[in-house]
Design a protein around this motif. Structure first.
Motif, PDB file in Angstrom:
ATOM      1  N   SER A 199      -0.909  -6.056 -10.020  1.00  0.00           N
ATOM      2  CA  SER A 199      -1.390  -6.386 -11.359  1.00  0.00           C
ATOM      3  C   SER A 199      -2.049  -5.180 -12.016  1.00  0.00           C
ATOM      4  O   SER A 199      -2.409  -4.204 -11.352  1.00  0.00           O
ATOM      5  CB  SER A 199      -2.388  -7.548 -11.288  1.00  0.00           C
ATOM      6  OG  SER A 199      -3.570  -7.143 -10.607  1.00  0.00           O
ATOM      7  N   VAL A 216      -3.524  -8.712  -6.615  1.00  0.00           N
ATOM      8  CA  VAL A 216      -4.537  -8.677  -7.664  1.00  0.00           C
ATOM      9  C   VAL A 216      -5.675  -7.776  -7.219  1.00  0.00           C
ATOM     10  O   VAL A 216      -6.492  -8.141  -6.367  1.00  0.00           O
ATOM     11  CB  VAL A 216      -5.029 -10.102  -7.988  1.00  0.00           C
ATOM     12  CG1 VAL A 216      -6.126 -10.055  -9.049  1.00  0.00           C
ATOM     13  CG2 VAL A 216      -3.870 -10.968  -8.463  1.00  0.00           C
ATOM     14  N   VAL A 220      -3.444 -14.950 -13.546  1.00  0.00           N
ATOM     15  CA  VAL A 220      -2.728 -15.004 -12.268  1.00  0.00           C
ATOM     16  C   VAL A 220      -1.772 -16.192 -12.251  1.00  0.00           C
ATOM     17  O   VAL A 220      -0.590 -16.064 -11.889  1.00  0.00           O
ATOM     18  CB  VAL A 220      -3.719 -15.076 -11.094  1.00  0.00           C
ATOM     19  CG1 VAL A 220      -2.991 -15.300  -9.771  1.00  0.00           C
ATOM     20  CG2 VAL A 220      -4.559 -13.794 -11.028  1.00  0.00           C
ATOM     21  N   THR A 265      -4.539 -21.182 -10.332  1.00  0.00           N
ATOM     22  CA  THR A 265      -3.684 -20.511  -9.345  1.00  0.00           C
ATOM     23  C   THR A 265      -3.360 -21.457  -8.203  1.00  0.00           C
ATOM     24  O   THR A 265      -2.221 -21.497  -7.715  1.00  0.00           O
ATOM     25  CB  THR A 265      -4.379 -19.244  -8.834  1.00  0.00           C
ATOM     26  OG1 THR A 265      -4.692 -18.399  -9.953  1.00  0.00           O
ATOM     27  CG2 THR A 265      -3.488 -18.484  -7.869  1.00  0.00           C
TER      28      THR A 265
END
Length: 254
Positions: free
Chosen positions: A102, A132, A147, A180
């Motif tokens: 990311s 992440v 996310v 998420t």
């Protein structure tokens, strides 16, 4: 995975978690893992000389390969080692995964589009993972809505798949991840402890995720003839295809 990583032939400083093996180079079941857990590696440009067949002989059962990322100001990229790692891992009989880092320089949906458009030899049952972290030119950690937007967008492209959400347990514990979780993402938790090549126990999630599916527990592995390989344990259920549990909230998913 804090590494110096080759990207498009140029050396860039990158941060990212890692794995384990013995000093002699043989990966073994570590204290704290269970007999049913699978051992595996995650690899990027840094592991350019890995012998995949040897890694399999040493007990590794899966390889999660860096596909690229969007943490660099000059734009999204495909890792130069990506296709070779996928091909070599698959030829050695390892389960294969593809991961994307990311960053600040694409929206989550655009990042998912770029990731899927550039997948190499994706097959149903492969892991598709989002890493992440705050690395290189990026300045902030993606939030829960971002996310989950990435995972939901990937699902729009490929249908039901095996989603992994990679994050350090320290970062995980700083916020909530309800969207998420609802997107069906298996947690791939990075928690190294003293980072001495030994699995010291399960990752501490602080109640921020229902459970972990994979655990990256050290960055000092020696596997397949390569040094400083990230090693992991994963529960067999980590490779289950999942579906979202709730519809995404358009107000929170960018």
């Amino acid at each position: 995975m804090r590494r110096r990583t080759w990207i498009r032939g140029a050396l860039a400083t990158a941060l990212a978690p890692a794995g384990i093996a013995t000093a002699a180079g043989a990966a073994v079941a570590s204290p704290g893992s269970r007999a049913v857990d699978l051992h595996g590696i995650d690899i990027s440009n840094y592991q350019s000389g890995i012998d995949y067949a040897l890694a399999a002989e040493q007990g590794q059962r899966f390889a999660i390969v860096k596909a690229g990322g969007c943490q660099l100001a000059d734009g999204p990229y495909v890792s130069s080692s990506y296709a070779g790692h996928v091909d070599g891992s698959r030829a050695a009989g390892l389960r294969v995964g593809h991961y994307f880092l990311s960053g600040d320089f694409l929206t989550p949906t655009a990042a998912a589009d770029f990731f899927v458009e550039n997948l190499h030899d994706y097959r149903v049952g492969d892991v598709l993972a989002l890493d992440v972290e705050v690395l290189d030119d990026s300045t902030r950690l993606w939030e829960d809505g971002e996310v989950s937007a990435w995972f939901n967008r990937v699902r729009e492209h490929v249908g039901a798949y095996v989603p992994w959400f990679y994050i350090s347990t320290g970062a995980l514990r700083t916020r909530s991840w309800s969207h998420t979780v609802a997107a069906g993402a298996h947690l791939w938790a990075a928690s190294w402890g003293p980072n001495d090549g030994t699995l010291h126990g399960p990752p501490e999630l602080g109640g921020r995720y229902p459970d972990w599916s994979a655990h990256q527990y050290t960055s000092v592995g020696s596997v397949g003839g390569a040094e400083r390989v990230d090693l992991n344990v994963a529960r067999p259920s980590a490779f289950d295809v999942t579906e979202p549990t709730d519809p995404p909230d358009p107000g929170e998913n960018p």
